[in-house]
Scaffold this active site. Structure first.
Site, PDB file in Angstrom:
ATOM      1  N   VAL A  23       9.324 132.785  42.037  1.00 40.21           N
ATOM      2  CA  VAL A  23       8.518 131.975  41.121  1.00 40.21           C
ATOM      3  C   VAL A  23       7.180 131.593  41.745  1.00 40.21           C
ATOM      4  O   VAL A  23       6.146 131.580  41.064  1.00 40.21           O
ATOM      5  CB  VAL A  23       9.302 130.705  40.711  1.00 40.21           C
ATOM      6  CG1 VAL A  23       8.429 129.758  39.895  1.00 40.21           C
ATOM      7  CG2 VAL A  23      10.544 131.095  39.916  1.00 40.21           C
ATOM      8  N   GLU A  24       7.192 131.288  43.039  1.00 36.33           N
ATOM      9  CA  GLU A  24       5.971 130.822  43.692  1.00 36.33           C
ATOM     10  C   GLU A  24       4.943 131.937  43.909  1.00 36.33           C
ATOM     11  O   GLU A  24       3.738 131.725  43.705  1.00 36.33           O
ATOM     12  CB  GLU A  24       6.316 130.186  45.053  1.00 36.33           C
ATOM     13  CG  GLU A  24       7.081 128.875  44.968  1.00 36.33           C
ATOM     14  CD  GLU A  24       6.196 127.701  44.553  1.00 36.33           C
ATOM     15  OE1 GLU A  24       4.987 127.908  44.326  1.00 36.33           O
ATOM     16  OE2 GLU A  24       6.719 126.589  44.442  1.00 36.33           O
ATOM     17  N   SER A  25       5.415 133.114  44.342  1.00 28.73           N
ATOM     18  CA  SER A  25       4.448 134.147  44.738  1.00 28.73           C
ATOM     19  C   SER A  25       4.805 135.561  44.311  1.00 28.73           C
ATOM     20  O   SER A  25       4.042 136.494  44.594  1.00 28.73           O
ATOM     21  CB  SER A  25       4.306 134.135  46.263  1.00 28.73           C
ATOM     22  OG  SER A  25       5.538 134.537  46.863  1.00 28.73           O
ATOM     23  N   TYR A  85       8.718 124.810  35.725  1.00 30.08           N
ATOM     24  CA  TYR A  85       9.068 125.285  37.064  1.00 30.08           C
ATOM     25  C   TYR A  85      10.579 125.225  37.262  1.00 30.08           C
ATOM     26  O   TYR A  85      11.202 126.165  37.766  1.00 30.08           O
ATOM     27  CB  TYR A  85       8.344 124.439  38.103  1.00 30.08           C
ATOM     28  CG  TYR A  85       8.587 124.813  39.543  1.00 30.08           C
ATOM     29  CD1 TYR A  85       7.950 125.923  40.108  1.00 30.08           C
ATOM     30  CD2 TYR A  85       9.435 124.073  40.349  1.00 30.08           C
ATOM     31  CE1 TYR A  85       8.157 126.266  41.454  1.00 30.08           C
ATOM     32  CE2 TYR A  85       9.642 124.394  41.673  1.00 30.08           C
ATOM     33  CZ  TYR A  85       9.001 125.493  42.219  1.00 30.08           C
ATOM     34  OH  TYR A  85       9.219 125.824  43.542  1.00 30.08           O
TER      35      TYR A  85
END
Length: 224
Positions: A138-140, A218
């Site tokens: 999800v982050e990168s 998120y």
């Protein structure tokens, strides 16, 4: 032969023996009864009546035993089967179930990436490998060089520290930070992830998950 088949085979053999005995008793009884019915008044003696009653009692005893045996078999075999099935299908806990949350899987194209680094960090900080993978996803999207508009850098999008684009350093630092939040919120993964995304100050300020659309989205991207 498995235990269930053995029980069935044994019961079947006993049933057949009992049935044969009952059949023989029934035949004898039928013969004696016909003799009595067809006998002349002079031939109907006490001895014939005695034999008939004895055969009748014997036939009744055999059939009752046969019925009881069949009833016991019909109730016992399913229980044995159920016990065997229960043992064979004992549920297990999947690695994606962690702290009462279902962690969503990563995309197939990212499977296996940085697996050793993730495994090391998971063991070091006692955090689920599946969770670390999903956070990185999800982050990168597993891109160690990505930098956000706010300055978050690397696989787990760290805001502080040196060598943030180095996968080993990034995963170790990011997992350590996530583990700290999990401990801070007594294992509440939802609050830990909210703090990781929006900061612990906002979690404290709002007394839970902040009402930020970004933070709420998120959470839904990582856990169910």
């Amino acid at each position: 032969m498995n235990p269930v088949e053995h029980v069935i085979s044994t019961r079947q053999a006993e049933f057949e023996r009992a049935f044969e005995a009952a059949k023989q008793s029934s035949t004898t009884f039928e013969t004696k009864l016909n003799e009595r019915l067809n006998a002349t008044p002079e031939q109907k003696t006490t001895s014939v009546q005695t034999v008939t009653d004895a055969e009748l009692n014997r036939a009744r005893e055999v059939y009752e035993a046969l019925i009881n045996q069949a009833d016991n078999t019909s109730t016992k075999v399913p229980n044995t089967t159920a016990e065997t099935t229960a043992t064979e299908t004992k549920p297990t806990t999947e690695s994606t179930n962690w702290n009462n949350y279902q962690i969503k899987p990563i995309s197939a194209e990212n499977e296996g990436k940085y697996s050793e680094l993730i495994k090391t960090a998971a063991a070091k900080y006692d955090v689920s490998e599946a969770l670390i993978k999903r956070v990185i996803q999800v982050e990168s999207n597993f891109n160690p060089s990505v930098v956000s508009s706010a300055g978050a850098t690397g696989l787990m999008q760290l805001m502080y520290g040196s060598n943030r684009t180095d996968p080993a350093t990034n995963i170790d630092s990011g997992t350590k930070q996530l583990a700290g939040y999990i401990k801070k919120y007594d294992g509440d993964l939802k609050l830990a992830l909210a703090a990781y995304n929006a900061g612990p100050g906002n979690v404290s300020k709002y007394g839970g998950v902040p009402p930020f659309k970004e933070t709420q989205n998120y959470l839904t991207k990582i856990i169910e």
